[in-house]
Scaffold this motif. Structure first.
Motif, PDB file in Angstrom:
ATOM      1  N   GLU A  87      -5.690 -26.832   3.690  1.00 44.41           N
ATOM      2  CA  GLU A  87      -4.232 -26.976   3.694  1.00 44.41           C
ATOM      3  C   GLU A  87      -3.722 -27.082   5.143  1.00 44.41           C
ATOM      4  O   GLU A  87      -2.810 -27.850   5.444  1.00 44.41           O
ATOM      5  N   GLY A  88      -4.369 -26.325   6.030  1.00 48.36           N
ATOM      6  CA  GLY A  88      -3.971 -26.344   7.439  1.00 48.36           C
ATOM      7  C   GLY A  88      -4.196 -27.701   8.084  1.00 48.36           C
ATOM      8  O   GLY A  88      -3.357 -28.192   8.845  1.00 48.36           O
ATOM      9  N   VAL A  89      -5.344 -28.318   7.770  1.00 51.55           N
ATOM     10  CA  VAL A  89      -5.641 -29.648   8.316  1.00 51.55           C
ATOM     11  C   VAL A  89      -4.596 -30.655   7.843  1.00 51.55           C
ATOM     12  O   VAL A  89      -4.102 -31.478   8.615  1.00 51.55           O
ATOM     13  N   GLY A  90      -4.240 -30.562   6.561  1.00 56.22           N
ATOM     14  CA  GLY A  90      -3.234 -31.465   6.016  1.00 56.22           C
ATOM     15  C   GLY A  90      -1.888 -31.277   6.686  1.00 56.22           C
ATOM     16  O   GLY A  90      -1.172 -32.245   6.971  1.00 56.22           O
ATOM     17  N   LEU A  91      -1.557 -30.026   6.983  1.00 55.17           N
ATOM     18  CA  LEU A  91      -0.298 -29.698   7.646  1.00 55.17           C
ATOM     19  C   LEU A  91      -0.255 -30.290   9.051  1.00 55.17           C
ATOM     20  O   LEU A  91       0.751 -30.867   9.481  1.00 55.17           O
ATOM     21  N   VAL A  92      -1.375 -30.159   9.747  1.00 52.56           N
ATOM     22  CA  VAL A  92      -1.456 -30.708  11.112  1.00 52.56           C
ATOM     23  C   VAL A  92      -1.358 -32.228  11.082  1.00 52.56           C
ATOM     24  O   VAL A  92      -0.660 -32.841  11.898  1.00 52.56           O
ATOM     25  N   ARG A  93      -2.033 -32.834  10.120  1.00 52.78           N
ATOM     26  CA  ARG A  93      -1.991 -34.296   9.997  1.00 52.78           C
ATOM     27  C   ARG A  93      -0.549 -34.772   9.765  1.00 52.78           C
ATOM     28  O   ARG A  93      -0.117 -35.778  10.329  1.00 52.78           O
ATOM     29  N   ARG A  94       0.188 -34.017   8.971  1.00 55.61           N
ATOM     30  CA  ARG A  94       1.548 -34.417   8.607  1.00 55.61           C
ATOM     31  C   ARG A  94       2.583 -34.090   9.692  1.00 55.61           C
ATOM     32  O   ARG A  94       3.472 -34.881   9.973  1.00 55.61           O
ATOM     33  N   LEU A  95       2.440 -32.923  10.315  1.00 59.77           N
ATOM     34  CA  LEU A  95       3.468 -32.457  11.255  1.00 59.77           C
ATOM     35  C   LEU A  95       3.139 -32.673  12.734  1.00 59.77           C
ATOM     36  O   LEU A  95       4.026 -32.623  13.573  1.00 59.77           O
ATOM     37  N   ALA A  96       1.851 -32.894  13.050  1.00 61.67           N
ATOM     38  CA  ALA A  96       1.406 -33.072  14.441  1.00 61.67           C
ATOM     39  C   ALA A  96       2.018 -32.023  15.371  1.00 61.67           C
ATOM     40  O   ALA A  96       2.695 -32.351  16.349  1.00 61.67           O
ATOM     41  N   PRO A  97       1.785 -30.730  15.096  1.00 65.96           N
ATOM     42  CA  PRO A  97       2.333 -29.679  15.958  1.00 65.96           C
ATOM     43  C   PRO A  97       1.613 -29.654  17.307  1.00 65.96           C
ATOM     44  O   PRO A  97       0.575 -30.307  17.479  1.00 65.96           O
ATOM     45  N   ASP A  98       2.169 -28.911  18.243  1.00 58.58           N
ATOM     46  CA  ASP A  98       1.517 -28.775  19.549  1.00 58.58           C
ATOM     47  C   ASP A  98       0.295 -27.869  19.444  1.00 58.58           C
ATOM     48  O   ASP A  98      -0.734 -28.106  20.075  1.00 58.58           O
ATOM     49  N   VAL A  99       0.445 -26.809  18.640  1.00 55.94           N
ATOM     50  CA  VAL A  99      -0.633 -25.816  18.508  1.00 55.94           C
ATOM     51  C   VAL A  99      -0.818 -25.435  17.044  1.00 55.94           C
ATOM     52  O   VAL A  99       0.156 -25.235  16.314  1.00 55.94           O
ATOM     53  N   ALA A 100      -2.093 -25.334  16.637  1.00 55.91           N
ATOM     54  CA  ALA A 100      -2.436 -24.809  15.312  1.00 55.91           C
ATOM     55  C   ALA A 100      -3.077 -23.448  15.535  1.00 55.91           C
ATOM     56  O   ALA A 100      -4.091 -23.341  16.237  1.00 55.91           O
ATOM     57  N   LEU A 101      -2.456 -22.415  14.984  1.00 53.88           N
ATOM     58  CA  LEU A 101      -2.954 -21.046  15.133  1.00 53.88           C
ATOM     59  C   LEU A 101      -3.761 -20.721  13.885  1.00 53.88           C
ATOM     60  O   LEU A 101      -3.200 -20.571  12.795  1.00 53.88           O
ATOM     61  N   LEU A 102      -5.082 -20.652  14.021  1.00 52.43           N
ATOM     62  CA  LEU A 102      -5.974 -20.539  12.861  1.00 52.43           C
ATOM     63  C   LEU A 102      -6.706 -19.209  12.791  1.00 52.43           C
ATOM     64  O   LEU A 102      -7.205 -18.715  13.808  1.00 52.43           O
ATOM     65  N   ASP A 103      -6.783 -18.675  11.566  1.00 48.29           N
ATOM     66  CA  ASP A 103      -7.686 -17.565  11.295  1.00 48.29           C
ATOM     67  C   ASP A 103      -9.089 -18.163  11.214  1.00 48.29           C
ATOM     68  O   ASP A 103      -9.238 -19.385  11.063  1.00 48.29           O
ATOM     69  N   LEU A 104     -10.118 -17.335  11.312  1.00 52.96           N
ATOM     70  CA  LEU A 104     -11.478 -17.863  11.326  1.00 52.96           C
ATOM     71  C   LEU A 104     -12.104 -17.913   9.937  1.00 52.96           C
ATOM     72  O   LEU A 104     -12.643 -18.929   9.516  1.00 52.96           O
ATOM     73  N   ARG A 105     -12.018 -16.805   9.205  1.00 54.40           N
ATOM     74  CA  ARG A 105     -12.641 -16.752   7.885  1.00 54.40           C
ATOM     75  C   ARG A 105     -11.583 -16.992   6.814  1.00 54.40           C
ATOM     76  O   ARG A 105     -10.734 -16.144   6.553  1.00 54.40           O
ATOM     77  N   MET A 106     -11.651 -18.180   6.226  1.00 56.81           N
ATOM     78  CA  MET A 106     -10.698 -18.575   5.190  1.00 56.81           C
ATOM     79  C   MET A 106     -11.418 -19.307   4.078  1.00 56.81           C
ATOM     80  O   MET A 106     -12.486 -19.876   4.293  1.00 56.81           O
ATOM     81  N   PRO A 107     -10.847 -19.298   2.869  1.00 58.91           N
ATOM     82  CA  PRO A 107     -11.464 -20.035   1.758  1.00 58.91           C
ATOM     83  C   PRO A 107     -11.258 -21.539   1.900  1.00 58.91           C
ATOM     84  O   PRO A 107     -10.483 -21.980   2.754  1.00 58.91           O
ATOM     85  N   VAL A 108     -11.957 -22.287   1.074  1.00 54.60           N
ATOM     86  CA  VAL A 108     -11.894 -23.749   0.994  1.00 54.60           C
ATOM     87  C   VAL A 108     -12.482 -24.395   2.254  1.00 54.60           C
ATOM     88  O   VAL A 108     -13.418 -25.184   2.183  1.00 54.60           O
TER      89      VAL A 108
END
Length: 214
Positions: free
Chosen positions: A45-66
């Motif tokens: 979901e995060g990758v899709g969000l970045v693709r759509r919104l092109a933010p400056d920074v993506a703040l990611l947790d490390l251990r996530m499902p999917v």
């Protein structure tokens, strides 16, 4: 990317723990130089969000499902957007840190980071600067200073033992039932691993390191 120093840094927060994600968002909401533009609960979901919104920074947790943080980082870095990835996690093991850095993250912070440190890190990440929590930086430096053990494959050891026996490349090939070109390839890899330039030195160093035992 932001066009001027006065534009807020646009951030998406990706964390599968809703409470933790809400806490990070609440922590950053009061920062005038940072704007939360999206939230996601897993890496895909995060990758899709970045693709759509092109933010400056993506703040990611490390251990996530999917899709976990490291895999999501690799996909984000490959997108045609200028988004920088900043990992925010509770995990500080060497393996986790290396996976994230190798995937292309510009920073690695632990979740005990203060609001001020997090905001500074996000602004630095947006500028493309490397940001590491002090404990993480210490681990990386210590790992770099620690000499990596040399490991030869079983075939490389066989080739080197044959060299120690005084055999030529052609003779080694006949003994091991491989082509002479393959023998040369194995020797070149051995030379690179042992940081030597000739066969004799390779045997000497291998013996010193106990690589031909057994």
């Amino acid at each position: 990317m932001t066009d001027t120093a006065h534009d807020p840094v646009r951030v998406v927060v990706v964390d599968d723990h809703a409470v933790m994600r809400a806490g990070v968002v609440a922590l950053l909401t009061g920062e005038p130089t940072i704007e939360i533009v999206g939230e996601a609960s897993d890496g895909r979901e995060g990758v899709g969000l970045v693709r759509r919104l092109a933010p400056d920074v993506a703040l990611l947790d490390l251990r996530m499902p999917v899709l976990d943080g490291a895999a999501a980082t690799a996909e984000i870095v490959a997108l045609p957007v200028a988004t920088r990835v900043l990992i925010l996690t509770t995990y500080d093991t060497d393996a986790e840190i290396e996976r994230a850095v190798e995937a292309g993250a510009v920073g690695y912070l632990l979740k005990d980071t203060t609001r001020e440190q997090l905001a500074d890190a996000i602004r630095s990440a947006a500028r493309g600067e490397t940001v590491l929590a002090p404990k993480v930086a210490e681990r990386l430096v210590a790992r770099m200073r620690r000499p990596e053990p040399v490991a030869l494959t079983a075939r490389e050891r066989e080739v080197l033992r044959a060299v120690a026996d005084g055999l030529s490349n052609a003779e080694i090939g006949r003994r091991l039932l491989i082509g002479e070109a393959t023998v040369k390839t194995h020797l070149l890899r051995v030379f690179a691993k042992l940081d030597v330039g000739d066969r004799t030195r390779a045997v000497v160093v291998a013996l010193e390191k106990g690589l031909l035992a057994g």
